[in-house]
Motif scaffolding. Structure first.
Motif, PDB file in Angstrom:
ATOM      1  N   ARG A 140       0.774  -1.362  -0.233  1.00 27.95           N
ATOM      2  CA  ARG A 140      -0.184  -0.097  -0.065  1.00 27.95           C
ATOM      3  C   ARG A 140       0.822   0.883   0.120  1.00 27.95           C
ATOM      4  O   ARG A 140       0.681   2.307  -0.566  1.00 27.95           O
ATOM      5  CB  ARG A 140      -0.688   0.184   1.296  1.00 27.95           C
ATOM      6  CG  ARG A 140      -2.563  -0.929   1.267  1.00 27.95           C
ATOM      7  CD  ARG A 140      -2.718  -0.639   2.181  1.00 27.95           C
ATOM      8  NE  ARG A 140      -3.850  -1.535   2.429  1.00 27.95           N
ATOM      9  CZ  ARG A 140      -5.188  -1.283   2.587  1.00 27.95           C
ATOM     10  NH1 ARG A 140      -5.403  -0.508   1.468  1.00 27.95           N
ATOM     11  NH2 ARG A 140      -6.292  -2.353   2.388  1.00 27.95           N
ATOM     12  N   SER A 141       1.687   1.340   0.805  1.00 26.96           N
ATOM     13  CA  SER A 141       2.368   2.090   1.037  1.00 26.96           C
ATOM     14  C   SER A 141       3.945   2.850  -0.537  1.00 26.96           C
ATOM     15  O   SER A 141       3.764   3.764  -0.839  1.00 26.96           O
ATOM     16  CB  SER A 141       3.767   1.815   2.079  1.00 26.96           C
ATOM     17  OG  SER A 141       3.590   2.200   3.547  1.00 26.96           O
ATOM     18  N   TYR A 142       4.185   1.733  -1.146  1.00 26.85           N
ATOM     19  CA  TYR A 142       4.290   1.718  -2.147  1.00 26.85           C
ATOM     20  C   TYR A 142       3.532   2.025  -3.444  1.00 26.85           C
ATOM     21  O   TYR A 142       3.760   2.834  -4.104  1.00 26.85           O
ATOM     22  CB  TYR A 142       5.239   0.170  -2.683  1.00 26.85           C
ATOM     23  CG  TYR A 142       5.317  -0.279  -4.144  1.00 26.85           C
ATOM     24  CD1 TYR A 142       6.716   0.378  -3.886  1.00 26.85           C
ATOM     25  CD2 TYR A 142       5.296  -0.103  -4.881  1.00 26.85           C
ATOM     26  CE1 TYR A 142       7.809   0.376  -5.730  1.00 26.85           C
ATOM     27  CE2 TYR A 142       5.428  -0.668  -7.127  1.00 26.85           C
ATOM     28  CZ  TYR A 142       6.772  -0.022  -6.956  1.00 26.85           C
ATOM     29  OH  TYR A 142       7.084   0.313  -7.896  1.00 26.85           O
ATOM     30  N   ILE A 143       2.432   1.863  -3.105  1.00 26.50           N
ATOM     31  CA  ILE A 143       1.654   2.458  -4.665  1.00 26.50           C
ATOM     32  C   ILE A 143       1.194   3.960  -4.034  1.00 26.50           C
ATOM     33  O   ILE A 143       1.571   4.686  -4.840  1.00 26.50           O
ATOM     34  CB  ILE A 143       0.696   1.563  -4.095  1.00 26.50           C
ATOM     35  CG1 ILE A 143       0.542   0.267  -4.913  1.00 26.50           C
ATOM     36  CG2 ILE A 143      -0.671   2.428  -5.233  1.00 26.50           C
ATOM     37  CD1 ILE A 143      -0.935  -0.374  -5.003  1.00 26.50           C
ATOM     38  N   ALA A 144       0.928   4.185  -2.479  1.00 29.04           N
ATOM     39  CA  ALA A 144       1.232   5.716  -2.621  1.00 29.04           C
ATOM     40  C   ALA A 144       2.063   6.081  -2.436  1.00 29.04           C
ATOM     41  O   ALA A 144       2.032   7.810  -3.219  1.00 29.04           O
ATOM     42  CB  ALA A 144       0.126   5.215  -0.949  1.00 29.04           C
TER      43      ALA A 144
END
Length: 236
Positions: free
Chosen positions: A24-28
């Protein structure tokens, strides 16, 4: 001497949960848009320092939430945002408690009564014809003493279909499914199917006459009857 109690240890999050958070952090952090392909599975596992099994568990969880989608033989992609997974899970996560159903019904009642005015402005002959055909089927079932749950669900979808608000229509389905799921615990002996049909018929009559005050009153009265069913069951 009274001292402070020993606090329980806080467990570290499960590995696949950490994988979800990292992805999720990578996408955001990279502002990845819907349709963007992620690195290959092996590369992701290596970067995260986890096994492929742990990676796959995390990906499956994000797929169920509508964050990612796996296209067999192609790769893992960021998925376009949708309320659908949330709404689908909501219907089955509300539980069977009558207290919850009262709350759900009150929200649905407020939304439908509040938004019916927009339907009155937008509804056309085709939608009215479908609503009338639906209530005709309800009457036929009621006269034979048969249930008509599917037509009841369809009726409320048709009431708001003309507004083009797909999220609201899906939310109506969620509330309907939650109530229908819990209704198997109700004593429905006091429910008169003919009265239920007449409630729906009166709503269509008010829509056709373009009478906003009447249609709001009829819709609100319909929900008052359902609320009474729940209240009666709480006393037993």
């Amino acid at each position: 001497m009274v001292g402070k109690v020993i606090q329980p240890l806080t467990r570290a999050p499960l590995l696949h949960v950490s994988v979800q958070e990292s992805l999720r952090s990578y996408i955001a952090d990279n502002s990845l848009e819907a349709g963007t392909i992620l690195p290959a599975e092996g590369e992701l596992a290596a970067q995260l320092g986890v096994s492929r099994n742990s990676l796959r568990e995390g990906i499956k969880a994000l797929e169920s939430l509508g964050v990612l989608e796996t296209r067999r033989g192609i790769g893992i992609f960021v998925k376009a945002f949708s309320f659908a997974p949330l709404l689908d899970n909501l219907a089955y996560g509300l539980g069977d408690a009558l207290r919850h159903m009262e709350e759900v019904l009150e929200i649905r009642r407020t939304l439908e009564v509040g938004l019916i005015g927009k339907t009155l402005d937008m509804i056309g002959p085709e939608d009215l014809a479908e609503l009338r055909a639906t209530t005709d089927r309800m009457r036929a079932h009621a006269e034979r003493g048969e249930p008509f749950a599917e037509d009841d669900q369809l009726f409320h979808r048709l009431l708001f279909r003309c507004q083009g608000n797909e999220t609201f229509v899906r939310l109506i389905d969620v509330f309907w499914l939650a109530f229908y799921k819990a209704s198997r615990f109700f004593d429905l002996d006091d429910v008169d199917p003919m009265a239920t049909w007449r409630d729906h018929e009166a709503i269509v009559d008010a829509l056709e006459s373009k009478n906003l005050k009447e249609v709001r009153m009829r819709l609100d009265r319909h929900y008052e009857g359902i609320s009474q069913v729940i209240a009666n069951n709480k006393k037993k």
